[in-house]
Design a protein around this motif. Structure first.
Motif, PDB file in Angstrom:
ATOM      1  N   GLU A  58       0.808  -1.221   0.000  1.00 47.87           N
ATOM      2  CA  GLU A  58       0.000   0.000   0.000  1.00 47.87           C
ATOM      3  C   GLU A  58       0.841   1.271   0.000  1.00 47.87           C
ATOM      4  O   GLU A  58       0.481   2.264  -0.623  1.00 47.87           O
ATOM      5  N   HIS A  59       1.968   1.267   0.694  1.00 45.38           N
ATOM      6  CA  HIS A  59       2.786   2.469   0.826  1.00 45.38           C
ATOM      7  C   HIS A  59       4.096   2.397   0.038  1.00 45.38           C
ATOM      8  O   HIS A  59       4.978   3.241   0.220  1.00 45.38           O
ATOM      9  N   THR A  60       4.222   1.408  -0.820  1.00 43.37           N
ATOM     10  CA  THR A  60       5.484   1.215  -1.537  1.00 43.37           C
ATOM     11  C   THR A  60       5.906   2.460  -2.320  1.00 43.37           C
ATOM     12  O   THR A  60       7.038   2.928  -2.190  1.00 43.37           O
ATOM     13  N   ASP A  61       4.998   3.005  -3.126  1.00 45.40           N
ATOM     14  CA  ASP A  61       5.356   4.166  -3.941  1.00 45.40           C
ATOM     15  C   ASP A  61       5.758   5.344  -3.068  1.00 45.40           C
ATOM     16  O   ASP A  61       6.741   6.039  -3.359  1.00 45.40           O
ATOM     17  N   HIS A  62       5.026   5.573  -1.996  1.00 43.71           N
ATOM     18  CA  HIS A  62       5.324   6.699  -1.107  1.00 43.71           C
ATOM     19  C   HIS A  62       6.705   6.534  -0.458  1.00 43.71           C
ATOM     20  O   HIS A  62       7.509   7.479  -0.432  1.00 43.71           O
ATOM     21  N   VAL A  63       6.978   5.334   0.052  1.00 45.59           N
ATOM     22  CA  VAL A  63       8.260   5.093   0.725  1.00 45.59           C
ATOM     23  C   VAL A  63       9.406   5.224  -0.269  1.00 45.59           C
ATOM     24  O   VAL A  63      10.423   5.870   0.014  1.00 45.59           O
ATOM     25  N   LEU A  64       9.258   4.627  -1.442  1.00 46.49           N
ATOM     26  CA  LEU A  64      10.323   4.742  -2.441  1.00 46.49           C
ATOM     27  C   LEU A  64      10.515   6.190  -2.877  1.00 46.49           C
ATOM     28  O   LEU A  64      11.651   6.631  -3.103  1.00 46.49           O
ATOM     29  N   GLY A  65       9.424   6.943  -2.975  1.00 45.66           N
ATOM     30  CA  GLY A  65       9.531   8.370  -3.292  1.00 45.66           C
ATOM     31  C   GLY A  65      10.296   9.119  -2.226  1.00 45.66           C
ATOM     32  O   GLY A  65      11.134   9.974  -2.537  1.00 45.66           O
ATOM     33  N   GLU A  66      10.044   8.804  -0.954  1.00 42.12           N
ATOM     34  CA  GLU A  66      10.787   9.447   0.143  1.00 42.12           C
ATOM     35  C   GLU A  66      12.270   9.094   0.087  1.00 42.12           C
ATOM     36  O   GLU A  66      13.111   9.857   0.555  1.00 42.12           O
ATOM     37  N   LEU A  67      12.584   7.953  -0.482  1.00 39.99           N
ATOM     38  CA  LEU A  67      13.984   7.532  -0.606  1.00 39.99           C
ATOM     39  C   LEU A  67      14.656   8.129  -1.843  1.00 39.99           C
ATOM     40  O   LEU A  67      15.817   7.843  -2.131  1.00 39.99           O
ATOM     41  N   GLY A  68      13.903   8.945  -2.599  1.00 40.16           N
ATOM     42  CA  GLY A  68      14.480   9.629  -3.747  1.00 40.16           C
ATOM     43  C   GLY A  68      14.211   8.974  -5.089  1.00 40.16           C
ATOM     44  O   GLY A  68      14.753   9.405  -6.107  1.00 40.16           O
TER      45      GLY A  68
END
Length: 195
Positions: free
Chosen positions: A169-179
């Protein structure tokens, strides 16, 4: 109690949501006998005789078997440890004569440490969880489910109990936060790196 309920969260939720009782691995004590779970007419009870005085109280005040107090194989804890199987069998034969509640009261009256022994259903249904308002509803992929509040309790704030995220569910958000860019994430999805 709250910390123990939290500590038992995994087996408790396995029982609640998979109807699976995870087996116990033992309650005995390596250096104290009797110290274990013993059967009653309607369940098990944990007895923890802490010293020779406790043994004497158990066999005289609870079991009405004063001849066992100074028995040459059981009079001291060291002897009881050496004859653990015998002592445990003897104690179990006596405890089977009681209901769990009656034995719990008799042990308390004699000053012998003991506790009712529950399985996960006993924990789930334990009146203290309800009385202390420990249950909360949280969202999940399958709808609202009950979950126990974390054991830290404060007068002015309640610990956060968020919904259980769906897998990915949060994969895209977490990867986005990682740059990672949207293109990077799409490439990772295509390559099977993330789902």
């Amino acid at each position: 109690f709250d910390a123990t309920a939290e500590w038992l969260g995994h087996p408790m939720y396995m029982k609640m949501y998979a109807d699976r009782q995870i087996p116990r691995v033992g309650l005995g004590h390596a250096a104290i006998v009797p110290y274990d779970a013993y059967p009653t007419l309607d369940g098990n009870i944990l007895i923890g005789v802490q010293n020779d005085r406790g043994w004497r109280q158990l066999v005289t005040e609870v079991f009405a078997r004063p001849e066992l107090a100074d028995h040459p194989r059981y009079a001291t804890n060291m002897l009881r440890v050496q004859h653990r199987e015998e002592v445990d069998a003897l104690v179990a034969e006596e405890t089977k004569k009681f209901t769990r509640a009656a034995l719990d009261q008799a042990l308390a009256d004699a000053g012998i440490p003991a506790a009712e022994l529950n399985d996960m259903s006993g924990l789930i249904d334990h009146p203290q969880l309800k009385e202390r308002d420990r249950w909360r509803q949280v969202g999940s992929e399958v709808g609202q489910i009950s979950a126990v509040l974390p054991p830290m309790t404060f007068a002015d704030v309640e610990m956060r109990m968020g919904d259980i995220p769906a897998l990915g569910e949060h994969t895209d958000h977490v990867l986005g936060e990682l740059g990672c860019s949207a293109a990077d994430i799409a490439a990772m999805r295509k390559a099977g790196v993330v789902g």
